[in-house]
Design an enzyme around this catalytic site. Structure first.
Site, PDB file in Angstrom:
ATOM      1  NE  ARG A  68      -4.283  -1.398   0.118  1.00 24.16           N
ATOM      2  CZ  ARG A  68      -4.392  -2.486  -0.639  1.00 24.16           C
ATOM      3  NH1 ARG A  68      -3.391  -2.857  -1.415  1.00 24.16           N
ATOM      4  NH2 ARG A  68      -5.493  -3.220  -0.619  1.00 24.16           N
ATOM      5  CD  GLU A  98      -3.352   2.716  -5.389  1.00 22.14           C
ATOM      6  OE1 GLU A  98      -2.359   2.119  -4.922  1.00 22.14           O
ATOM      7  OE2 GLU A  98      -4.402   2.152  -5.754  1.00 22.14           O
ATOM      8  CG  HIS A 133      -3.442  -1.275  -6.808  1.00 21.15           C
ATOM      9  ND1 HIS A 133      -3.883  -0.626  -5.679  1.00 21.15           N
ATOM     10  CD2 HIS A 133      -3.371  -2.582  -6.453  1.00 21.15           C
ATOM     11  CE1 HIS A 133      -4.083  -1.492  -4.695  1.00 21.15           C
ATOM     12  NE2 HIS A 133      -3.773  -2.697  -5.145  1.00 21.15           N
TER      13      HIS A 133
HETATM   14  C1  8YV Z   1      -6.879  -6.107  -4.985  1.00 22.86           C
HETATM   15  C2  8YV Z   1      -5.048  -5.627  -3.469  1.00 22.86           C
HETATM   16  O1  8YV Z   1      -7.056  -6.335  -6.280  1.00 22.86           O
HETATM   17  O2  8YV Z   1      -5.927  -7.545  -2.510  1.00 22.86           O
HETATM   18  C3  8YV Z   1      -5.429  -6.447  -2.321  1.00 22.86           C
HETATM   19  O3  8YV Z   1      -5.218  -5.974  -1.197  1.00 22.86           O
HETATM   20  O4  8YV Z   1      -4.473  -4.610  -3.344  1.00 22.86           O
HETATM   21  C4  8YV Z   1      -5.435  -6.054  -4.781  1.00 22.86           C
HETATM   22  O5  8YV Z   1      -4.965  -7.313  -4.997  1.00 22.86           O
HETATM   23  C5  8YV Z   1      -7.633  -4.905  -4.571  1.00 22.86           C
HETATM   24  O6  8YV Z   1      -7.418  -4.666  -3.281  1.00 22.86           O
HETATM   25  C6  8YV Z   1      -9.113  -5.109  -4.784  1.00 22.86           C
HETATM   26  O7  8YV Z   1      -9.849  -4.703  -3.703  1.00 22.86           O
END
Ligand code: 8YV
Length: 332
Positions: free
Chosen positions: A244, A273, A294
């Site tokens: 993140r 983001e 992302h």
């Molecule tokens: C997801 C991600 O696609 O899973 C996670 O935490 O960052 C990604 O893989 C995204 O969060 C969808 O909510």
């Protein structure tokens, strides 16, 4: 809860997942994938028995405080749940689940791709030939030289599923594995990964060639890679982040790369983001950083598996059982 609960899905999901949701539940889908506005999100929590949000939905206290009495489950399509106020959800007896494990290998692959791409100047070369800039005058012994990966020290911040999957791949590339984590991993895991544990993140950062951020974003990891800590990195060091954006002080990172105090970065996630810090975009144009939108877990297989997990969590819950992927504030 009704046999066919109202399940509101906030984004477009793979067709096979949507078909299954429709078969099992009173599914309200988002076929044009237009992200929900705050008003639409509030309307959804007022109406739904089950909400299926993603990282793009801010499910904070203000939204949850307007949830209807029938909202019993938030089944996140994703592993990270930093977009959900877990404390408020728990106080309102709303169960929260996520989709761990099914995107571990894909995200670790993308992490490894960035670990290779930045020091080896992969995108620079690709863009040069793609834009037909005429810059390439043929092979040269000292042109476009990058940095060797083999034998270098990789410091992994966060040795959970994804961190360990990164370590496994990095070892195959001949990298030395180092890690910092809240707790030491099991001795057999450490041995298998030939990983060296660093109790002190500061001391680890000062000695690594590459640092990979693979910890969740929580109140405790917000700006874990602060300006103070980023300054500990060696000028030849690279940093990669597929967790993140909020875990790194992005402005400080851009400043330190610009001043040559950090060699470069590979980023798949950003603090605000989808806004990407203009300083980072400028550095990308200069070939100092590689920026991705992302897409760490963006594989059709991964997204279908995530959808399957959402369905299993909902089905288990409405059948009166404890969903397999429940998330509690204490777990983070
Ligand atoms: C997801 C991600 O696609 O899973 C996670 O935490 O960052 C990604 O893989 C995204 O969060 C969808 O909510």
């Amino acid at each position: 809860m009704a046999d066919r609960p109202i399940v509101i899905v906030t984004r477009k999901l793979p067709d096979v997942v949507e078909t299954r949701l429709r078969e099992l539940f009173d599914a309200r889908l988002n076929l044009d994938d237009k992200p929900f506005s705050r008003e639409e999100l509030i309307e959804a929590v007022k109406t739904a028995n089950v909400l299926v949000p993603t990282v793009t939905d801010r499910i904070d206290r203000a939204v949850l405080s307007q949830a209807g009495p029938d909202l019993k489950l938030i089944s996140q399509f994703g592993t990270g749940v930093d977009n959900i106020d877990l404390e408020t959800a728990r106080n309102r007896s709303i169960i929260v689940t996520n989709t761990p494990g099914v995107l571990t290998e894909d995200t670790a692959d993308m992490t490894m791709a960035l670990i290779l791409a930045v020091p080896r100047r992969l995108t620079e070369g690709a863009i040069m030939l793609k834009t037909d800039s005429g810059e390439w005058q043929g092979w040269s012994p000292t042109w476009m030289l990058g940095h060797r990966i083999y034998g270098k020290r990789l410091g992994i911040v966060g040795m959970g599923r994804i961190g360990q999957a990164v370590a496994k791949r990095a070892r195959a590339f001949g990298l030395q594995i180092h890690y910092h984590n809240r707790r030491r991993v099991a001795p057999d895991v450490e041995k298998a990964l030939e990983a060296t544990y660093w109790d002190s993140l500061d001391q680890m950062l000062a000695r690594m060639d590459i640092v990979s951020v693979n910890c969740p974003h929580t109140p405790a990891t917000y700006h874990l890679l602060s300006a103070r800590r980023l300054k500990m990195l060696r000028p030849e060091a690279f940093i990669v982040n597929t967790s993140r954006g909020e875990v790194i002080d992005e402005n400080a990172l851009a400043r330190l790369i610009e001043s040559g105090e950090i060699a470069g970065a590979g980023l798949d996630v950003f603090e605000h983001e989808p806004a990407v810090n203009p300083k980072l975009v400028k550095l990308a144009r200069a070939g100092k950083v590689v920026l991705l939108p992302h897409t760490g877990s963006a594989t059709i297989e991964g997204r279908i598996d995530m959808g399957e997990k959402v369905i299993i969590n909902i089905k288990t819950f409405i059948d009166g059982h404890r969903p397999p992927d429940r998330v509690l504030p204490s777990m983070l």
